[in-house]
Design an enzyme around this catalytic site. Structure first.
Site, short mmCIF file in Angstrom:
data_model
loop_
_atom_site.label_atom_id
_atom_site.label_comp_id
_atom_site.label_asym_id
_atom_site.label_seq_id
_atom_site.Cartn_x
_atom_site.Cartn_y
_atom_site.Cartn_z
N PRO A 189 0.62 -1.55 -45.17
CA PRO A 189 0.16 -2.64 -43.90
C PRO A 189 0.17 -4.23 -44.26
O PRO A 189 -0.75 -4.68 -44.61
CB PRO A 189 -1.21 -2.01 -43.93
N CYS A 190 1.45 -4.52 -44.20
CA CYS A 190 1.50 -6.01 -44.39
C CYS A 190 0.89 -6.79 -43.30
O CYS A 190 0.60 -8.02 -43.44
CB CYS A 190 2.86 -6.37 -44.69
N HIS A 191 0.96 -6.05 -42.16
CA HIS A 191 -0.01 -6.88 -40.99
C HIS A 191 -1.79 -7.11 -41.26
O HIS A 191 -2.13 -7.99 -40.65
CB HIS A 191 0.00 -5.76 -39.66
#
Length: 186
Positions: free
Chosen positions: A140-142
């Protein structure tokens, strides 16, 4: 929880074409199609697709990923459980591994990731590695934002990042919502 079996030979391409499937989210999800790529060992690529001519050759793993994405978008899944096989440098792999510890519906800063991997002065390098994450959503880089609480770059575009964070925030208890997140201008 995802099984992380990375390949750290930086000479290997970030994408692998053994198996590929396009997942199309429900109509209520304004993100567009998502390209899922895998080998027999794990997912190697998950990104918003801009390529309408992809030839699909899915397998059980890409189908499992598509099923989990469907449940994620319906609000039924908060943690993916998939074997992952991203390709990158040792530093990138350490960042991507750390990203998996950011809880659903919460955010952290690039500095917090840098500290978590034992490289507190490598904030910009963490940002660069975050931007090269080949497994969006599943890794989850967001959920990584600027130290000032504002949204920063996202390979899928800030509108998608904003939507994903709002989607996750809508499904958690009010008292768990991150205080530092500022949706809006970057």
């Amino acid at each position: 929880m995802n099984t992380f079996s990375p390949l750290s030979d930086s000479r290997l391409p970030l994408r692998h074409d053994d198996y590929v499937q396009i997942y199309r989210p429900p109509e209520t999800v304004p993100l567009g199609p998502i390209e899922i790529r895998a080998t027999d060992h794990g997912l190697t690529w998950l990104a918003f697709s801009s390529s309408p001519n992809v030839v699909e050759r899915g397998n059980a793993l890409t189908a499992r990923c598509a099923s989990q994405l469907e449940r994620y978008f319906l609000g039924e899944l908060t943690t993916f459980d998939l074997p992952l096989a991203p390709r990158g440098t040792d530093f990138q792999l350490s960042v991507w591994q750390a990203l998996q510890s950011v809880p659903y519906g919460q955010t952290c800063s690039y500095r917090e990731i840098a500290v978590a991997i034992g490289a507190p002065r490598a904030v910009r390098a963490v940002g660069a590695a975050n931007g090269r994450n080949p497994l969006c959503l599943v890794v989850p880089c967001h959920r990584v934002i600027g130290a000032n609480g504002k949204l920063t770059g996202y390979a899928g575009g800030l509108d998608r990042k904003r939507w994903l964070l709002q989607h996750e925030r809508a499904l958690i208890d009010e008292d768990q919502q991150p205080e530092q997140l500022t949706l809006g201008a970057t």
